[in-house]
Design a protein around this motif. Structure first.
Motif, PDB file in Angstrom:
ATOM      1  N   ALA A  94       1.025  -1.248  -0.168  1.00  0.00           N
ATOM      2  CA  ALA A  94       0.013   0.156   0.010  1.00  0.00           C
ATOM      3  C   ALA A  94       0.793   1.223   0.058  1.00  0.00           C
ATOM      4  CB  ALA A  94      -0.938  -0.121   1.123  1.00  0.00           C
ATOM      5  N   SER A  95       2.408   1.124   0.348  1.00  0.00           N
ATOM      6  CA  SER A  95       3.114   2.081   0.426  1.00  0.00           C
ATOM      7  C   SER A  95       4.057   2.350  -0.709  1.00  0.00           C
ATOM      8  CB  SER A  95       3.828   2.359   1.856  1.00  0.00           C
ATOM      9  OG  SER A  95       3.084   2.250   2.928  1.00  0.00           O
ATOM     10  N   ALA A  96       3.773   1.625  -1.700  1.00  0.00           N
ATOM     11  CA  ALA A  96       4.460   1.453  -2.881  1.00  0.00           C
ATOM     12  C   ALA A  96       4.667   2.901  -3.544  1.00  0.00           C
ATOM     13  CB  ALA A  96       4.040   0.629  -4.122  1.00  0.00           C
ATOM     14  N   PHE A  97       6.096   3.065  -3.861  1.00  0.00           N
ATOM     15  CA  PHE A  97       6.320   4.484  -4.479  1.00  0.00           C
ATOM     16  C   PHE A  97       7.016   4.399  -5.806  1.00  0.00           C
ATOM     17  CE2 PHE A  97       9.028   3.550  -0.858  1.00  0.00           C
ATOM     18  CZ  PHE A  97      10.416   3.905  -1.499  1.00  0.00           C
ATOM     19  N   PRO A  98       7.173   5.429  -6.617  1.00  0.00           N
ATOM     20  CA  PRO A  98       7.968   5.087  -7.771  1.00  0.00           C
ATOM     21  C   PRO A  98       9.361   5.420  -7.582  1.00  0.00           C
ATOM     22  CG  PRO A  98       6.839   7.194  -7.708  1.00  0.00           C
ATOM     23  CD  PRO A  98       6.368   6.620  -6.598  1.00  0.00           C
ATOM     24  N   VAL A  99      10.329   4.665  -8.193  1.00  0.00           N
ATOM     25  CA  VAL A  99      11.685   4.882  -8.591  1.00  0.00           C
ATOM     26  C   VAL A  99      12.180   4.657  -9.786  1.00  0.00           C
ATOM     27  CG1 VAL A  99      12.169   3.889  -6.025  1.00  0.00           C
ATOM     28  CG2 VAL A  99      12.145   2.323  -8.152  1.00  0.00           C
ATOM     29  N   VAL A 100      13.545   5.299 -10.003  1.00  0.00           N
ATOM     30  CA  VAL A 100      13.892   5.196 -11.292  1.00  0.00           C
ATOM     31  C   VAL A 100      14.448   3.618 -11.413  1.00  0.00           C
ATOM     32  CG1 VAL A 100      15.839   5.650 -12.924  1.00  0.00           C
ATOM     33  CG2 VAL A 100      14.545   7.518 -11.717  1.00  0.00           C
ATOM     34  N   ALA A 101      13.853   2.758 -12.221  1.00  0.00           N
ATOM     35  CA  ALA A 101      14.274   1.505 -12.458  1.00  0.00           C
ATOM     36  C   ALA A 101      15.119   1.218 -13.596  1.00  0.00           C
ATOM     37  CB  ALA A 101      13.107   0.438 -12.467  1.00  0.00           C
ATOM     38  N   GLY A 102      15.043   1.984 -14.528  1.00  0.00           N
ATOM     39  CA  GLY A 102      16.033   1.721 -15.641  1.00  0.00           C
ATOM     40  C   GLY A 102      16.185   2.889 -16.591  1.00  0.00           C
ATOM     41  N   ILE A 103      17.391   2.861 -17.154  1.00  0.00           N
ATOM     42  CA  ILE A 103      17.711   3.814 -18.067  1.00  0.00           C
ATOM     43  C   ILE A 103      18.158   3.163 -19.450  1.00  0.00           C
ATOM     44  CG2 ILE A 103      19.648   5.604 -18.776  1.00  0.00           C
ATOM     45  CD1 ILE A 103      19.825   6.342 -15.854  1.00  0.00           C
ATOM     46  N   ASP A 104      17.438   3.658 -20.635  1.00  0.00           N
ATOM     47  CA  ASP A 104      17.466   2.780 -21.966  1.00  0.00           C
ATOM     48  C   ASP A 104      17.966   4.182 -22.825  1.00  0.00           C
ATOM     49  OD1 ASP A 104      17.714   1.670 -24.316  1.00  0.00           O
ATOM     50  OD2 ASP A 104      15.992   0.268 -23.894  1.00  0.00           O
ATOM     51  N   LEU A 105      19.043   4.414 -23.291  1.00  0.00           N
ATOM     52  CA  LEU A 105      19.630   5.262 -24.255  1.00  0.00           C
ATOM     53  C   LEU A 105      20.260   4.711 -25.380  1.00  0.00           C
ATOM     54  CD1 LEU A 105      20.664   8.252 -21.567  1.00  0.00           C
ATOM     55  CD2 LEU A 105      18.649   8.229 -23.146  1.00  0.00           C
ATOM     56  N   ASN A 106      19.980   3.784 -25.568  1.00  0.00           N
ATOM     57  CA  ASN A 106      20.496   2.788 -26.798  1.00  0.00           C
ATOM     58  C   ASN A 106      20.363   3.571 -28.098  1.00  0.00           C
ATOM     59  OD1 ASN A 106      21.404   0.599 -25.351  1.00  0.00           O
ATOM     60  ND2 ASN A 106      19.659  -0.641 -26.010  1.00  0.00           N
ATOM     61  N   HIS A 107      21.498   3.829 -28.901  1.00  0.00           N
ATOM     62  CA  HIS A 107      21.450   4.369 -30.299  1.00  0.00           C
ATOM     63  C   HIS A 107      20.913   5.955 -30.051  1.00  0.00           C
ATOM     64  CE1 HIS A 107      22.051   0.573 -32.233  1.00  0.00           C
ATOM     65  NE2 HIS A 107      20.959  -0.033 -31.402  1.00  0.00           N
ATOM     66  N   ALA A 108      21.399   6.457 -28.996  1.00  0.00           N
ATOM     67  CA  ALA A 108      20.899   8.106 -28.817  1.00  0.00           C
ATOM     68  C   ALA A 108      22.032   8.922 -29.437  1.00  0.00           C
ATOM     69  CB  ALA A 108      20.786   8.464 -27.262  1.00  0.00           C
ATOM     70  N   ASN A 109      23.289   8.328 -29.588  1.00  0.00           N
ATOM     71  CA  ASN A 109      24.430   9.116 -30.249  1.00  0.00           C
ATOM     72  C   ASN A 109      24.687  10.272 -29.523  1.00  0.00           C
ATOM     73  OD1 ASN A 109      26.163   9.324 -32.201  1.00  0.00           O
ATOM     74  ND2 ASN A 109      24.989  10.896 -33.473  1.00  0.00           N
ATOM     75  N   LEU A 110      24.609  10.197 -28.120  1.00  0.00           N
ATOM     76  CA  LEU A 110      25.062  11.135 -27.082  1.00  0.00           C
ATOM     77  C   LEU A 110      26.568  10.957 -26.925  1.00  0.00           C
ATOM     78  CD1 LEU A 110      22.259  10.222 -24.511  1.00  0.00           C
ATOM     79  CD2 LEU A 110      22.450  12.233 -25.832  1.00  0.00           C
ATOM     80  N   GLN A 111      27.124  12.239 -26.643  1.00  0.00           N
ATOM     81  CA  GLN A 111      28.520  12.299 -26.095  1.00  0.00           C
ATOM     82  C   GLN A 111      28.886  12.754 -25.030  1.00  0.00           C
ATOM     83  OE1 GLN A 111      31.058  15.439 -28.475  1.00  0.00           O
ATOM     84  NE2 GLN A 111      32.624  13.665 -28.865  1.00  0.00           N
TER      85      GLN A 111
END
Length: 410
Positions: free
Chosen positions: A104-121
């Motif tokens: 009942a006390s569930a809360f959101p957290v960052v569970a994943g990061i997916d930046l595949n093929h984003a071409n970030l530098q």
């Protein structure tokens, strides 16, 4: 937490391994997507102090990382504005329970990061270690450089870590050795160098991709301790012998690739006795001596590539009669003959390349002067006399399981 984990597929020639669920790594690494709550769709909202604390930390981490990214041609980071990190593109949230396990006390957290093929530098920052609920971190096919911060060892929930096809460098990222939940590690197509730590093969990994880097030195002798189903060490600068422990790896191993290194010595005795390998590639090394008879136990082998070494002797019936064999490549060695069973491979729709060996009467063989002195003639490979027919450990285990299940049936 809801997870979608990877499963591996067959490799193509030269050791390119794909993945289902984390993308197809043909040519330049793995990575892929999962379905999450977040990323701009149905964003969970904070619901209390625990949530606010977690998301405040995530905001700090992601903004610090944003500052370390110097080029964003696809304008992905344009969505990284404000404290609602669950709305950031490439960032995915999930619900977790509080420390007392109260749903009942569930809360959101960052569970994943997916930046595949984003071409970030850019580079990675130590603040990302605040994302202790993150289970997937996928950066395949970007232009990230530098090293992996030591603080990443605090990512206790991380199960999949994919940095493939970037420009990372430095020694093996030791932080990964301290990630207790890690089961998928993909570092291929980077510039990592130095030796491979022996601690890596004690980790409970299911898939390990280190290919196409600049790792050097010997493969740790405890290779055989790894429980992984897929191991790719191809296209590095590894030297020395293939560890003897490889000959006694368990049945979970399906694919292992040593190709295009600087390995010497013999193929270890025992290879095949206990494994159910489907792909074995040791090509483009300097291995010598005879092929061990225990390879005949590889009844599930589909691709066996021994090409471009200095192996010698004759290919026996037991190797060429492997039932699942789809491709047997022994080209560019010093084999002096093969059995009648091997001759039948030409008519079994099996890829069979014996070119540039020393086989009398066959076309496209080495010139006779090259065959007058067999490389490694003085090399003494450990070859344990085996009974005929050979009793294979994996077959014995299967038979034992069948016997047990039969005896337990009503």
């Amino acid at each position: 937490m809801i997870l979608t984990l990877h499963s591996t597929t067959i490799v193509a020639e030269f050791g390119v391994v794909g993945g289902v669920g984390v993308g197809v790594g043909v040519g330049n690494g793995g990575g892929g997507g999962v379905v999450w709550v977040g990323g701009g769709v149905n964003n969970p909202q904070p619901s209390g102090s625990s949530s606010e604390s977690k998301l405040d930390g995530a905001y700090t981490a992601l903004q610090a990382w944003k500052s370390a990214i110097t080029d964003d041609p696809k304008k992905i980071l344009g969505t990284w504005v404000g404290p609602n990190v669950c709305s950031y593109k490439g960032v995915f949230c999930d619900f977790t329970e509080d420390e007392m396990g109260a749903s009942a006390s569930a809360f959101p957290v960052v569970a994943g990061i997916d930046l595949n093929h984003a071409n970030l530098q850019g580079t990675l920052v130590k603040e990302l270690s605040l994302l202790t609920d993150m289970s997937l971190f996928h950066l395949n096919s970007n232009r990230f450089a530098g090293t992996v911060p030591d603080e990443f060892r605090d990512l206790n929930s991380l199960e999949e870590f994919d940095l493939s096809n970037n420009q990372f460098s430095g020694s093996f990222p030791s932080a990964t050795l301290y990630m207790p939940s890690l089961i998928y590690l993909d570092l291929r197509f980077n510039y990592f160098s130095g030796t491979i730590p022996q601690e890596l093969f004690y980790k409970n990994l299911d898939a390990l991709f280190l290919n196409n880097n600049q790792f050097e030195g010997e493969i740790p002798q405890n290779l055989g301790n790894s429980p992984a189903s897929v191991i790719n060490l191809a296209n590095n600068k590894l030297s020395g012998n293939i560890p003897a422990s490889f000959g006694f790896m368990g049945s979970k191993l399906k694919e292992i690739l040593f190709l295009n290194n600087q390995l010497t010595g013999c193929i270890p005795e025992g290879v095949g006795l206990f494994t159910e390998i489907q792909v074995l590639d040791v090509s483009y090394n300097t291995l010598m001596g005879h092929v061990p008879d225990t390879l005949s136990c590889l009844q599930d082998i589909q691709v066996l590539n021994l090409a471009h070494n200095k192996l010698s002797g004759e290919l026996s019936d037991v190797i060429c009669s492997l039932r699942s064999l789809a491709n047997l490549t022994v080209a560019y060695n010093f084999f002096s003959g093969f059995s009648q069973q091997c001759s039948r491979l030409f008519f079994r729709n099996v890829g069979f390349d014996v070119s540039l060996n020393c086989i009398p009467g066959r076309d496209m063989q080495r010139p006779q002067p090259e065959c007058s002195v067999i490389p490694g003639g003085s090399l003494s490979c450990l070859r344990i006399p085996t009974p005929k027919p050979l009793v294979c450990g994996s077959l014995a285990v299967s038979a034992s399981k069948h016997t047990n299940s039969t005896s337990s049936s009503p």
